[in-house]
Scaffold this active site. Structure first.
Site, PDB file in Angstrom:
ATOM      1  N   GLY A 122       0.814  -1.222   0.000  1.00  0.00           N
ATOM      2  CA  GLY A 122       0.000   0.000   0.000  1.00  0.00           C
ATOM      3  C   GLY A 122       0.846   1.270   0.000  1.00  0.00           C
ATOM      4  N   ALA A 146      -5.853  -6.709   4.941  1.00  0.00           N
ATOM      5  CA  ALA A 146      -4.439  -6.902   4.608  1.00  0.00           C
ATOM      6  C   ALA A 146      -4.218  -8.335   4.145  1.00  0.00           C
ATOM      7  CB  ALA A 146      -3.574  -6.622   5.840  1.00  0.00           C
ATOM      8  N   SER A 198     -12.807 -13.804  -1.108  1.00  0.00           N
ATOM      9  CA  SER A 198     -12.668 -13.648  -2.560  1.00  0.00           C
ATOM     10  C   SER A 198     -13.492 -14.674  -3.324  1.00  0.00           C
ATOM     11  CB  SER A 198     -11.195 -13.826  -2.915  1.00  0.00           C
ATOM     12  OG  SER A 198     -11.040 -13.988  -4.300  1.00  0.00           O
ATOM     13  N   TYR A 241      -3.904 -18.804  -3.401  1.00  0.00           N
ATOM     14  CA  TYR A 241      -4.569 -17.573  -2.951  1.00  0.00           C
ATOM     15  C   TYR A 241      -5.989 -17.891  -2.475  1.00  0.00           C
ATOM     16  CZ  TYR A 241      -7.109 -13.162  -3.270  1.00  0.00           C
ATOM     17  OH  TYR A 241      -7.934 -12.096  -3.004  1.00  0.00           O
ATOM     18  N   LYS A 285      -7.686 -17.929   1.473  1.00  0.00           N
ATOM     19  CA  LYS A 285      -8.884 -17.149   1.842  1.00  0.00           C
ATOM     20  C   LYS A 285      -9.925 -18.086   2.460  1.00  0.00           C
ATOM     21  CE  LYS A 285      -7.842 -12.944   0.645  1.00  0.00           C
ATOM     22  NZ  LYS A 285      -7.876 -11.839   1.577  1.00  0.00           N
ATOM     23  N   TYR A 329      -6.286 -12.578 -22.453  1.00  0.00           N
ATOM     24  CA  TYR A 329      -5.947 -13.990 -22.259  1.00  0.00           C
ATOM     25  C   TYR A 329      -7.054 -14.897 -22.793  1.00  0.00           C
ATOM     26  CZ  TYR A 329      -2.287 -12.105 -19.316  1.00  0.00           C
ATOM     27  OH  TYR A 329      -1.200 -11.406 -18.862  1.00  0.00           O
ATOM     28  N   ARG A 372     -16.671 -11.122 -16.609  1.00  0.00           N
ATOM     29  CA  ARG A 372     -16.485 -10.962 -15.168  1.00  0.00           C
ATOM     30  C   ARG A 372     -17.495  -9.965 -14.608  1.00  0.00           C
ATOM     31  NH1 ARG A 372     -14.198 -14.853 -15.912  1.00  0.00           N
ATOM     32  NH2 ARG A 372     -12.059 -15.456 -15.492  1.00  0.00           N
TER      33      ARG A 372
HETATM   34  N1  LIG Z   1      -8.985  -6.133  -5.640  1.00  0.00           N
HETATM   35  C1  LIG Z   1      -9.917  -7.067  -5.804  1.00  0.00           C
HETATM   36  O1  LIG Z   1     -10.637  -7.065  -6.817  1.00  0.00           O
HETATM   37  C2  LIG Z   1     -10.124  -8.122  -4.751  1.00  0.00           C
HETATM   38  C3  LIG Z   1     -10.970  -9.203  -5.042  1.00  0.00           C
HETATM   39  C4  LIG Z   1     -11.185 -10.168  -4.054  1.00  0.00           C
HETATM   40  C5  LIG Z   1     -10.605 -10.038  -2.810  1.00  0.00           C
HETATM   41  N2  LIG Z   1      -9.765  -8.982  -2.559  1.00  0.00           N
HETATM   42  C6  LIG Z   1      -9.161  -8.881  -1.219  1.00  0.00           C
HETATM   43  O2  LIG Z   1      -9.370  -7.576  -0.731  1.00  0.00           O
HETATM   44  C7  LIG Z   1      -8.273  -7.154   0.076  1.00  0.00           C
HETATM   45  C8  LIG Z   1      -7.746  -5.826  -0.417  1.00  0.00           C
HETATM   46  O3  LIG Z   1      -7.380  -5.942  -1.784  1.00  0.00           O
HETATM   47  P1  LIG Z   1      -6.634  -4.765  -2.543  1.00  0.00           P
HETATM   48  O4  LIG Z   1      -6.831  -4.969  -3.998  1.00  0.00           O
HETATM   49  O5  LIG Z   1      -7.000  -3.476  -1.931  1.00  0.00           O
HETATM   50  O6  LIG Z   1      -5.120  -5.136  -2.198  1.00  0.00           O
HETATM   51  P2  LIG Z   1      -3.874  -4.178  -1.874  1.00  0.00           P
HETATM   52  O7  LIG Z   1      -2.660  -5.000  -2.103  1.00  0.00           O
HETATM   53  O8  LIG Z   1      -4.011  -2.903  -2.601  1.00  0.00           O
HETATM   54  O9  LIG Z   1      -4.041  -3.907  -0.308  1.00  0.00           O
HETATM   55  C9  LIG Z   1      -3.596  -4.798   0.675  1.00  0.00           C
HETATM   56  C10 LIG Z   1      -2.923  -3.985   1.747  1.00  0.00           C
HETATM   57  O10 LIG Z   1      -2.520  -4.859   2.817  1.00  0.00           O
HETATM   58  C11 LIG Z   1      -1.231  -4.476   3.244  1.00  0.00           C
HETATM   59  N3  LIG Z   1      -0.626  -5.679   3.851  1.00  0.00           N
HETATM   60  C12 LIG Z   1      -0.393  -6.876   3.251  1.00  0.00           C
HETATM   61  N4  LIG Z   1       0.150  -7.728   4.123  1.00  0.00           N
HETATM   62  C13 LIG Z   1       0.267  -7.084   5.303  1.00  0.00           C
HETATM   63  C14 LIG Z   1       0.724  -7.448   6.592  1.00  0.00           C
HETATM   64  N5  LIG Z   1       1.234  -8.668   6.844  1.00  0.00           N
HETATM   65  N6  LIG Z   1       0.675  -6.533   7.593  1.00  0.00           N
HETATM   66  C15 LIG Z   1       0.179  -5.285   7.366  1.00  0.00           C
HETATM   67  N7  LIG Z   1      -0.282  -4.879   6.170  1.00  0.00           N
HETATM   68  C16 LIG Z   1      -0.230  -5.768   5.142  1.00  0.00           C
HETATM   69  C17 LIG Z   1      -0.521  -3.964   2.014  1.00  0.00           C
HETATM   70  O11 LIG Z   1       0.543  -3.065   2.297  1.00  0.00           O
HETATM   71  C18 LIG Z   1      -1.661  -3.265   1.273  1.00  0.00           C
HETATM   72  O12 LIG Z   1      -1.741  -1.893   1.633  1.00  0.00           O
HETATM   73  C19 LIG Z   1      -7.268  -8.279   0.039  1.00  0.00           C
HETATM   74  O13 LIG Z   1      -7.472  -9.086   1.185  1.00  0.00           O
HETATM   75  C20 LIG Z   1      -7.650  -9.057  -1.213  1.00  0.00           C
HETATM   76  O14 LIG Z   1      -7.300 -10.414  -1.112  1.00  0.00           O
HETATM   77  C21 LIG Z   1      -9.511  -8.042  -3.506  1.00  0.00           C
END
Ligand SMILES: NC(=O)c1ccc[n+]([C@@H]2O[C@H](COP(=O)([O-])OP(=O)(O)OC[C@H]3O[C@@H](n4cnc5c(N)ncnc54)[C@H](O)[C@@H]3O)[C@@H](O)[C@H]2O)c1
Length: 326
Positions: A36, A74, A117, A141, A145, A206, A219
């Site tokens: 982040g 996170a 997810s 992944y 989850k 893809y 999607r």
């Molecule tokens: N983006 C999507 O479409 C999507 C879809 C399904 C699920 N998700 C889930 O939603 C959540 C957020 O997704 P996103 O796209 O915003 O991801 P992102 O990578 O932008 O955000 C994740 C944040 O978690 C922080 N982080 C990771 N591991 C950490 C740790 N051990 N300690 C402290 N901070 C930590 C990272 O620095 C980052 O800021 C995730 O759990 C992801 O699996 C996202």
């Protein structure tokens, strides 16, 4: 409520925090910034730069900020990386997650909303996907989850910890302030818009021989603000019960080609595409049934139109052509 948002400096976490504050909650973002950005933390929120593996920092955060509920976002979230390095995913998404649950138990914080997810379903047998459908993840992944979701079930039974697991489909779009910028970008809309902006030469498609209306994958895209608002609704039920919901918009979804064509219209730019082989484990269609969350929580997406989603992302990207901090 006083809410701790883990991952609140990430893409979705930044908007969840913003919406929580707009709704009158007091927030503390807990993020290691491994992925982040400091600039993505809402300035009205407290911020703690620390890792979930740091149990002492977690306990301090929960106590000092008198946290009543946690939104746990996170995680590591790159499907291909998870196949190459499953250990990293089990460590961060399961072990570090359990570390958070231990700290919550110690500090008597018993409410959690979890970012799960659509990857927990794997390649579903039918569309749209309902919450009770079988879960057969096809990558680490999705497995991690699902493992954490299952832990939550047992933690509720043994320790009275209430949870809402939200299985997101594809989050997209931006708020006025916060948008999507990952060092390793794998999501279609930012890739397409970065191509429109000239940051990338082309965007890969893809597979164009799927049994879909135009041969490309279909999607379900959900605007990040609609997604964020569902978290606030989910927080409200935790006094009474735990629950699990899909979070997508349902409907017909959008194909990869439709996303690219809409992005061409919105940006007025050329977007070069390159057809690449199918990726293993990519289902032709992945659409959420969002009936359950609409019915039980009264959730109603406001920005489900693809053009509106892409326009919001393009507006943000036009103001941040090189991402955060640049
Ligand atoms: N983006 C999507 O479409 C999507 C879809 C399904 C699920 N998700 C889930 O939603 C959540 C957020 O997704 P996103 O796209 O915003 O991801 P992102 O990578 O932008 O955000 C994740 C944040 O978690 C922080 N982080 C990771 N591991 C950490 C740790 N051990 N300690 C402290 N901070 C930590 C990272 O620095 C980052 O800021 C995730 O759990 C992801 O699996 C996202």
């Amino acid at each position: 409520m006083k809410v701790l948002v883990t991952g609140g400096a990430g893409y979705i976490g930044s908007v969840v925090t913003e919406e929580l504050v707009n709704d009158g909650h007091e927030t503390t973002v807990y993020d290691s910034l491994c992925e982040g950005h400091r600039e993505a933390v809402d300035p009205r929120s407290s911020f703690i730069e620390a890792d979930l593996m740091d149990g002492a920092a977690l306990r301090r955060a929960l106590k000092e900020h008198q946290i009543e509920a946690v939104i746990h976002m996170a995680a590591d979230a790159l499907v291909a990386e998870s196949v190459e390095d499953p250990a990293k995913y089990y460590r961060n998404n399961v072990v570090a997650g359990l570390n958070l649950l231990d700290a919550m138990r110690d500090c008597a914080v018993r409410k959690l909303v979890f970012s799960s997810s659509a990857a927990t379903y794997g390649e579903p047998e039918k569309q749209p996907v309902e919450e009770a459908d079988p879960t057969n993840p096809t990558n680490p992944y999705g497995e991690t989850k699902l493992a954490f979701e299952r832990a939550l079930r047992w933690f509720e039974r043994a320790y009275g910890m209430r949870y809402a697991s939200l299985r997101y489909f594809n989050a997209a779009g931006a708020s006025a302030q916060f948008g999507e910028w990952h060092d390793t970008e794998t999501h279609l809309i930012p890739l397409v818009l970065q191509t429109a902006a000239g940051v990338r030469p082309d965007v890969q498609v893809y597979g164009d021989d799927y049994p879909t209306r135009d041969g490309t994958c279909v999607r379900d895209y959900i605007h990040v603000i609609d997604l964020a608002r569902a978290h606030i609704l989910a927080l409200r039920i935790l006094d009474e019960r735990s629950a699990g919901y899909n979070l997508g918009c349902g409907g017909e979804g959008y194909s990869v080609r439709e996303v690219i064509d809409t992005a061409r219209e919105v940006t007025g730019r050329e977007i070069t595409t390159r057809i690449a082989p199918r990726r293993p484990g990519d289902p032709a269609v992945l659409i959420a049934s969002s009936e359950k969350i609409r019915r039980e929580l009264g959730w109603q997406p406001e920005f489900q139109d693809l053009r509106v989603i892409i326009e919001s992302a393009w507006k943000w990207m036009s103001r941040h052509p090189q991402g955060y901090g640049k």
